[in-house]
Structure formats: C-alpha cells, structure tokens
Enzyme design. Structure first.
Site, mmCIF file in Angstrom:
data_model
loop_
_atom_site.group_PDB
_atom_site.id
_atom_site.type_symbol
_atom_site.label_atom_id
_atom_site.label_comp_id
_atom_site.label_asym_id
_atom_site.label_seq_id
_atom_site.Cartn_x
_atom_site.Cartn_y
_atom_site.Cartn_z
ATOM 1 N N ILE A 13 0.909 -1.174 -0.084
ATOM 2 C CA ILE A 13 -0.050 0.014 -0.010
ATOM 3 C C ILE A 13 0.688 1.272 0.088
ATOM 4 C CG2 ILE A 13 -2.132 -0.951 0.949
ATOM 5 C CD1 ILE A 13 -1.042 0.104 3.659
ATOM 6 N N GLY A 14 2.084 1.092 -0.094
ATOM 7 C CA GLY A 14 2.999 2.153 0.092
ATOM 8 C C GLY A 14 4.510 1.878 -0.219
ATOM 9 N N GLY A 16 8.487 3.406 0.454
ATOM 10 C CA GLY A 16 9.243 4.526 0.774
ATOM 11 C C GLY A 16 10.804 4.359 0.444
ATOM 12 N N ASN A 17 11.776 5.096 0.758
ATOM 13 C CA ASN A 17 13.153 4.779 0.367
ATOM 14 C C ASN A 17 13.679 3.504 0.498
ATOM 15 O OD1 ASN A 17 13.991 7.238 -0.972
ATOM 16 N ND2 ASN A 17 13.826 8.394 1.143
ATOM 17 N N PHE A 18 13.462 3.038 1.575
ATOM 18 C CA PHE A 18 13.766 1.525 2.069
ATOM 19 C C PHE A 18 12.958 1.024 2.415
ATOM 20 C CE2 PHE A 18 16.552 5.194 3.538
ATOM 21 C CZ PHE A 18 17.444 4.919 2.516
ATOM 22 N N ALA A 19 11.728 0.973 2.381
ATOM 23 C CA ALA A 19 10.661 0.135 2.918
ATOM 24 C C ALA A 19 9.508 -0.247 1.738
ATOM 25 C CB ALA A 19 10.140 0.758 4.260
ATOM 26 N N VAL A 21 5.342 -1.109 2.382
ATOM 27 C CA VAL A 21 4.207 -0.926 3.407
ATOM 28 C C VAL A 21 3.195 -1.720 2.826
ATOM 29 C CG1 VAL A 21 2.663 0.224 4.815
ATOM 30 C CG2 VAL A 21 4.849 1.304 4.235
ATOM 31 N N LYS A 36 5.095 -2.120 7.846
ATOM 32 C CA LYS A 36 6.320 -1.598 6.940
ATOM 33 C C LYS A 36 7.449 -2.387 7.262
ATOM 34 C CE LYS A 36 8.801 3.025 7.110
ATOM 35 N NZ LYS A 36 8.837 4.279 7.557
ATOM 36 N N ASP A 129 9.543 15.820 9.117
ATOM 37 C CA ASP A 129 9.503 15.258 7.713
ATOM 38 C C ASP A 129 7.835 15.574 7.515
ATOM 39 O OD1 ASP A 129 9.642 14.489 5.154
ATOM 40 O OD2 ASP A 129 9.912 12.397 5.742
HETATM 41 N N1 LIG Z 1 -0.215 2.814 8.482
HETATM 42 C C1 LIG Z 1 -0.565 3.053 7.255
HETATM 43 N N2 LIG Z 1 -1.641 2.929 6.577
HETATM 44 C C2 LIG Z 1 -1.746 2.859 5.513
HETATM 45 N N3 LIG Z 1 -0.654 3.411 4.516
HETATM 46 C C3 LIG Z 1 0.588 3.535 5.147
HETATM 47 C C4 LIG Z 1 0.661 3.417 6.530
HETATM 48 N N4 LIG Z 1 1.967 3.518 6.611
HETATM 49 C C5 LIG Z 1 2.502 3.815 5.465
HETATM 50 N N5 LIG Z 1 1.805 3.870 4.439
HETATM 51 C C6 LIG Z 1 1.748 4.182 3.147
HETATM 52 O O1 LIG Z 1 3.137 3.883 2.836
HETATM 53 C C7 LIG Z 1 3.869 5.228 2.541
HETATM 54 C C8 LIG Z 1 5.474 4.960 2.860
HETATM 55 O O2 LIG Z 1 5.615 4.762 4.299
HETATM 56 P P1 LIG Z 1 6.470 5.866 5.070
HETATM 57 O O3 LIG Z 1 6.364 7.095 4.485
HETATM 58 O O4 LIG Z 1 6.325 5.421 6.605
HETATM 59 O O5 LIG Z 1 7.780 5.071 4.379
HETATM 60 P P2 LIG Z 1 9.120 5.586 4.316
HETATM 61 O O6 LIG Z 1 10.110 4.678 3.790
HETATM 62 O O7 LIG Z 1 9.589 6.293 5.644
HETATM 63 O O8 LIG Z 1 9.022 6.810 3.588
HETATM 64 P P3 LIG Z 1 9.952 7.862 2.953
HETATM 65 O O9 LIG Z 1 11.036 7.395 2.175
HETATM 66 O O10 LIG Z 1 9.380 8.959 2.234
HETATM 67 O O11 LIG Z 1 10.759 8.461 4.328
HETATM 68 C C9 LIG Z 1 3.096 6.112 2.973
HETATM 69 O O12 LIG Z 1 3.185 7.425 2.381
HETATM 70 C C10 LIG Z 1 1.766 5.714 2.891
HETATM 71 O O13 LIG Z 1 1.174 6.013 1.539
#
Ligand SMILES: Nc1ncnc2c1ncn2[C@@H]1O[C@H](COP(=O)(O)OP(=O)(O)OP(=O)(O)O)[C@@H](O)[C@H]1O
Length: 843
Positions: A13-14, A16-19, A21, A36, A129
C-alpha cells in the site's frame, strides 16, 4: 497466502526509500494493520539507526492523530513495523482528487495535525518530515494520522539540530540554507506549507529545482490567493516567517484566532489538547501499574495459550517486540471500536473524555481516561474460531515468507506466547477452547464514577470496594488470585493520563446491566477471578462482534489498498541531504486551483499565431479550402495534415516571436507539451476583422483552420464576439453590446495596485504561462489611456485607470465565448492578480 507471525499479508500500500508498506490482517483480532517492511540488507548503518530511532520514538507515542504502533517483528533480514492501518490514504491524494478544501474542513484537519505536533513537541520530539504524503486519513477520511517518524528526533529545549532532512517543498529556509536549526520551528514552517496546501491545493513556493525553490523561499514572499480568509492568511504568514525566532511556535499556532474560530459541530468534537492524552509509557511506567482487562486476558489465555503471568508481564511492560502485547492492544482496539456508538469513533471518545470534569482527577477537561466501558457481555467472546485466514501454508513463493521470523527468531516472548509468529505455526489456529464465563459484577468506568455524587452511598460503596481490592492486591501482589482480578474496561490505550490511584478503582458498569443468562460456566486454569466479570452470554455476542463487524470481516486484504500505488504511481520520497536533486512530489500539487486538474479535457490553452509566413498561410489556406469544400467526409482526413501544418506554424512562430515579446520572454515551444495543450486555438475570423486583434486580415488561415478544427473537435462553431472597441469614443463597443444582451463574458477587476504594477504583473503571469501576447498602449478607452494585451487565445485584456476611484480597472474580454480556454485563462489571470492584491474587487 503469506503470513508474518499472526499477520496475513496483503498487497503493498506504500513504498518509501527503504521500505515497502503492506496491508495485513491480524489472525486473532481480525484487524487490518499496516506493516512497514524494511530489508536490512539494502540499507546502510546510518539508515538502520534511523529506523531504530523511528521505532524507539513510535514506542513512546500515544496520540489519536499519530499512527499507533502495535508490534515490531525482527528477522535476520527484515524489520517489520506493525502499525494501525489508515484506510483513507494520504492527505496528498485527497487534495489531488478533490482540490483545495474549505476553511472549515482545513481547520478540522489542521487542528488535528497541530494537536499531534504539539504533543510531539511537548514530549521533546520533532518530526522533521511533515508533508501531505506523511499525513494519512482514517477510513472515513475524517481524521488525521501522522506517519513516518524516520526523521524524527529528540530535541531538548535549548539545543539545535544540524541534520538536513525532509522534503524540499516543506523545508524551512534555515534548512535550505544548511544552517543549524530549531527542529520545532522547522516543523512549524512545514505546518505553514501544509495549511497553504490545504486551502489552495498548491504549494506556496514555486520551483522545480532546489535552487529555484530556495530562491522563492528566501524571497520572503508568499502569495496567498484571494479566496483565503484574512485570518487564515495571517496564520500562514506567521508560520512562514523566514526568521525562525520570529516564527510562531506550535502553541502560538494553536491559539491563533483562525484556529480558535468556531468549528462545525462535528469538527468541534475533535479538538484535542495535550491534557487529553499522554504517552502510554508515562502512565505505565508510574508506580501505579494499570491492570489488564480480564476478559481479553482470558481470551488470550485460551486462544494464544499464554499464561496470565506472561500476558501481564508483556502488556504491563508494553513489550512491542512481543506478540502478546500486540494481540492485547489489537483486541482492545477491536472492542473499543465495537463498543463505541456505531457512528462514533475513537476521536470522539477522546473528546468526550476530555470534555467532562473528573472527580477523580479533580480537573475539568483533563483526561479522564475513559475506559472502553466494555461490559462482560461484549468482551468475553473475542474468542475466534480457527481462522480460515490462517489456514494456508502457502509459503513457497514469497520472499517475505521465506524470511519471515519464526518462533525461534522472535525473542523469548514469542516462544512463551506461542501465538505463532512462525509461519506454519498452528498454535493460534486449529481447535480452540472457548470457555463460557460468567459474571456477577458488571463494569463501571471512572468516568461514570465521577458522575455519581461524591456523597452518595453508591459512590462510597464503590470506593470501599476499590480500597478493598487495592489492599488485597498489595497483600498478594503476585498471587494468581484476587490480586490479578481484572480491571474491566481499562486498557493500556485507555490508561493514558490515568490519574494516580485510578487503577485501583473497582468498576461496575451500571449502564450495561443486561440480564445475564445463567449458563453453565466452564472454568479454565488461571481464571479464578475472571468469573467476576464474564458472562456466558458474551460468547455469542462477541463472536458476532468479531465475525460480523462490517468490513472488518472482509479478509480480502489483497484487494484493499491497491489503489495508492497504481493510481498515483508511487510515493514521493523524503530526501536526505542537500545534494539531492529531487524536488517535491513527483506529481506536484499544482500551484493554483484552476490548474488543479491538469489532465482535464476541458482545460486547453491555445496557441495561435498571427504572424505566419506567406508560404505557410497560403499552404494552410489551400488545405483548408480543400477540406472545407470537400463533399466527401473522408476528405476531412485532410485535417490531420492541416493540423501538422498548424503545429509547424506554431513552432515557427514560437521561436520567431521571442524577440517580439515584452521582457524578451523566452518562448519554449516544448512548453506546449508540458502544458498539455492541444494545438487548437479557437478564435473567430469575424471577430478578428472587427475587433482589436492585431494582424487581422480578411482571410486568416490560422483562425479559419481553428474554426474548422473547432467544428470537428467541439462540434460547434465559435459564434460570440466580445471585445473592446477601438473607437476613441468607447461607444457601441462589442463589450457593451454583449453586456446589453445580458451576457457576462467580460470579466472585470478593480485593483488597488498602480496601473504599471498591474500591467507588469499581467505580463509576468503571461510569461510564466508561456502565452505570447501583443502589447499596445496607444489605445484610449473611455477617454483614458488603456494598455491592451492581445492574446492569441482569443482574450483581450485592457487595463486603465478610471475615475473617480483612480484605481486600475482591468477588463478581460473573451473574444471567443465558447472557448473554455479563454474562460480559464481569464480566471487564472484574475486569481493571480488577486493573490498580490487581496483587496481587489471583482465587478
Ligand atoms: N499505517 C499506514 N496505513 C496506510 N498506509 C500507510 C501506512 N504507513 C505507511 N503507509 C503508506 O506507505 C507510504 C510509505 O510509508 P512511510 O512514509 O512510512 O515510508 P518511508 O520509507 O519512511 O518513506 P520516505 O522514504 O518518504 O521517508 C506512505 O506514504 C503511505 O502511503
């Protein structure tokens, strides 16, 4: 089917740079969560530390507008951060879809965001952020949940930070300059950007590179559209102050008059104050150990096969690395949601708690940590039958699965808890024994107690009972008997801010006294005291709760949540470090609302030239005649050729016209693509002949082509002629005729700015929009000098200073009334003028 511990894993569902979700569902509580997943092999030591810090901060947080952490699962290769699932998507997507929100809605969202940031700052944490992508909405899209604490950090009151992080469009000037900075003030800057985005659906500072953005930010100027109220503009400006020392603090934001303006009835209920909650650790680390809910404990003993001691220990320790704690919390949340009024949600719960005075705390509006007031009949039947979710052992084709932590990978707790972090673990599925329990005492919450007159016999009786149980516990602190008597209705999440001593309150829910069927009780080991609160009838009721709860029973985690990435093409990632060239979201929020729907078929900027070469003109004319005289509709196929000629003409003139335009505007023909402009301009030959359009001719192949194209594309011919008169007298202008006809195709604006300022601003806007124009200033309009800008889009702009106001009077005459382009363009230009001149008036 893939499992990580008790979680059935669904779609991403999402990212990130290293993750990545993923959506998941807890096998016992049947609650959706977000996991995540961080691949440790793909990140360096520094980022690993960042993730560990994110985890450690998340563990301390407990606020209704901050995503709730349930569990951390570790394997050799992965870290899994299990949090509550926010089903409403990102605020960013919300704004992309809907455009700007009303100020009432903005205030509701923003109040929740600020409330969460205030809570963080109060606890010495800065987020660093904040951006619309890190602000999620709950399933109903009513409430905010802040996520991504990857850059958050602790900051003492007098210390400064120096790590550059965040997302450039939201970054404070001191960060852009690479200075040491106060993280709290940097958060406030981001809040300012967020509020701006909420009310305008655009970014306050334009720039498609960090350098341009920096210049815009450091200019110290923010243009706020006219539709933003004075109060809201004032707040935005106070958050977007260059000097962090002069910038508002979060507290000042909270008390600003725009924030304190009356909310709608619904939104009023969500205003949260710091008193409304406190970090869970605070309450739990105090001397007063909260007591666990008996029914949930009992249920967990049955279904997770943990002992009461194990549950007590992990939950009271808030051991996030334990599936016991996560299961307990999830079950509590499950019950909490179901217990609330069908339409209420946990936020309203918070508010109800906060809005009542508490006898116990002695304070009005101070967190009276309302327990879930779950009576035995609601609690006892969290018993789930063997979950079909968990029956699959399809582990072969999943990377995650292969590396999922097994029971042995988990800490001691998992072994003890047995609830099955091991993928193939059968312990939480298969046959489960569900005990029927019986209660002879219902629950009362401290909140209810607070409402019972102090002097009443009832109150005294309850307090007496409380003292007795407290004493019993003191005498037998480790006994499995009375000292472990349940505190129904109190959960860790509800214990936040629990006034000292409250944990000892014996509870009886007099509001929930329903007849308790006197079914046979089948006791199990360790439940000696649970019989006080659990009823036989609860089994069926709670079974229903878990099995029938709308949506929650939908196991289809795969399907849900797919929308985000598919729809928006991925996450706008946070950048770290000045060297990044990335700027803002990959789908930048358009700067102003009129362009908010970039792909709208309606919006067409047009590009026509009046300075075609003779050869081009004759070529077009020939083609046009062929096309229009054609008897056979097939000959309309000539139109593509015409179109091609026309495009060449545009490109030619785009380049050739550079030197002709005011300010030596560099017209970039590739901009046509960027602006998604079709190569069709809708004008009218007749209009060109009779109005002021320069270079009018008896036959303008460009406009005739456009006319033809218009017929083909839009199925209609442009017909209305609106324009300024060239006549000195100003009488009988087409504009007047149109007005007399009741048509309002002339848009007027009276500006308080000087004539020159207005003209310059209009020219700047046109240059920014990359729309060529002809300028003339010999025209006299109503006996006053008028500057005229003629646009190939079929818009004539006249600017004059008119008595008696001596204000700049600007008229935007739309020469082709059925051109959506012209309308939109006029609106955009008017909006831009209003941004710099909020006092201007539309006539
Ligand atoms: N609890 C949640 N419920 C629904 N969607 C989520 C949730 N947590 C994260 N997401 C989705 O996943 C995406 C990435 O999560 P997150 O920002 O925590 O990752 P990140 O690796 O820290 O991102 P970045 O690289 O931007 O710092 C979010 O923008 C969101 O769309």
């Amino acid at each position: 089917m893939m499992f990580i511990g008790p979680y059935k894993i669904g779609k991403a569902i999402g990212r990130g740079n290293f993750a990545v979700v993923r959506l998941a569902k807890h096998g016992i509580a049947k609650i959706k969560v977000a996991i995540k997943i961080i691949d440790k092999t793909r990140i360096d030591e520094e980022n690993l530390q960042k993730i560990e810090r994110e985890i450690s901060i998340l563990k301390t947080l407990d606020h209704p507008n901050i995503v709730k952490l349930y569990e951390i699962i570790r394997s050799e290769r992965y870290i899994y951060i299990v949090t509550e699932y926010c089903g409403g998507g990102e605020l960013y997507e919300y704004l992309i879809e809907r455009g700007r929100v009303t100020e009432v809605e903005a205030r509701r969202f923003f109040s929740e965001i600020v409330s969460a940031i205030d809570y963080l700052h109060e606890n010495g944490i800065v987020h660093r952020d904040l951006k619309a992508e890190n602000i999620l909405l709950d399933k109903e899209k009513n409430h905010i949940k802040i996520i991504d604490f990857g850059f958050s950090n602790y900051q003492t009151s007098d210390s400064l930070l120096n790590t550059w992080c965040g997302s450039p469009p939201y970054a404070a000037p001191e960060l852009l300059l690479g200075n040491v900075y106060d993280g709290k003030k940097a958060d406030v800057w981001s809040l300012g950007v967020l509020l701006y985005i909420l009310v305008t659906a655009g970014f306050p500072f334009p720039g498609d590179s960090v350098d341009k953005l920096k210049r815009a930010v450091l200019s110290g100027q923010v243009k706020i559209p006219y539709w933003v109220s004075v109060e809201c503009s004032d707040l935005i400006k106070k958050m977007l102050v260059l000097n962090p020392k002069k910038r508002f603090s979060v507290k000042q934001v909270l008390s600003h008059r725009w924030m304190t303006a009356p909310h709608s009835a619904r939104s009023a209920s969500v205003i949260l104050t710091k008193e409304t909650f406190s970090p869970r650790t605070t309450s739990l680390l105090g001397n007063q150990s909260p007591r666990l809910d008996a029914a949930i404990m009992h249920y967990m003993q049955q279904h997770g096969k943990w002992t009461a001691d194990q549950i007590n220990e992990d939950v009271l320790k808030r051991d996030f690395e334990s599936d016991i704690y996560a299961t307990y919390e999830l079950l509590c949340d499950k019950v909490r949601v179901s217990t609330n009024d069908a339409n209420a949600n946990c936020h309203e719960e918070y508010t109800r708690r906060g809005s009542r005075g508490s006898i116990l705390s002695g304070k009005a509006n101070v967190e009276d940590p309302k327990p879930l007031t779950i009576s035995a009949h609601q609690l006892a039947q969290l018993g789930l039958s063997a979950s079909p979710d968990c029956d699959s052992d399809d582990s072969s084709n999943s990377e995650l699965y292969d590396d999922s932590p097994t029971g042995s990978m988990r800490n001691d707790r998992s072994a003890k808890g047995q609830i099955g972090l091991a993928i193939n673990d059968q312990t939480y599925r298969g046959e489960q024994r569900r005990h029927t329990l019986c209660a002879n005492e219902n629950l009362i919450t401290p909140e209810m107690l607070a409402q019972i007159p102090f002097t009443s016999n009832l109150h005294q009786a309850i307090m007496q009972q409380q003292t007795i149980s407290a004493l019993t516990r003191q005498l037998q602190p480790n006994a499995a008997g009375p000292s472990h008597a349940p505190m129904p209705g109190w959960y860790p999440t509800a214990i936040h801010g629990l006034p000292a001593g409250l944990s000892a309150v014996s509870t009886t829910d007099y509001t929930r006294m329903i007849p308790v069927p006197n079914n046979e009780r089948r006791a199990s080991a360790g439940e000696t005291l649970l019989n006080q609160t659990l009823t036989p009838s609860t089994i069926e009721q709670l079974q229903q709760l878990v099995q029938q709860q709308p949506n929650e029973n939908n196991d289809n985690v795969e399907e849900e949540g797919q929308g985000y990435l598919n729809k928006f093409g991925g996450k706008r990632n946070t950048v770290h470090g000045m060297s990044s060239t990335m700027i803002g979201p990959s789908n930048p929020v358009p700067r102003h609302a009129p362009y908010a729907k970039q792909n709208s078929g309606e919006r067409r900027s047009s590009w026509a030239s009046t300075t075609a070469t003779v050869q081009q003109k004759s070529n077009l004319e020939r083609l046009y005649k062929q096309a229009t005289q054609a008897q056979d509709p097939a000959e309309l196929l000539l139109l593509p050729q015409l179109q091609k000629e026309f495009q060449e003409l545009l490109l030619f003139n785009g380049v050739a016209s550079n030197s002709n335009h005011a300010n030596n505007h560099q017209f970039d023909p590739t901009a046509l693509n960027r602006f998604n402009c079709p190569r069709i301009s809708i004008t009218d030959e007749q209009n060109r002949q009779h109005s002021l359009a320069p270079c009018s001719s008896s036959f303008d192949p460009v406009s005739t082509f456009e006319k033809k194209a218009n017929e083909v594309v839009f199925g209609q011919r442009p017909h209305t002629v609106i324009g300024f008169s060239t006549s000195v007298s100003g009488k009988s202008t087409p504009e007047q005729q149109v007005r007399n006809n009741g048509d309002e195709k002339v848009k007027s604006l009276v500006s308080t700015l000087s004539f020159t300022h207005v003209v310059d601003e209009l020219k700047n806007s046109l240059n920014q929009l990359q729309i060529p124009f002809e300028e003339s200033n010999e025209v006299v309009y109503m006996e006053h000098e008028m500057r005229r800008l003629s646009l190939p889009t079929g818009v004539e702009i006249g600017v004059a200073v008119l008595p008696p106001e001596q204000k700049s009077h600007i008229e935007f005459a739309i020469l082709s009334s059925d051109s959506p382009t012209s309308e939109l363009l006029c609106d955009e230009l008017i909006n831009r003028l209003r941004i710099i001149d909020p006092n201007s008036v539309t006539e």
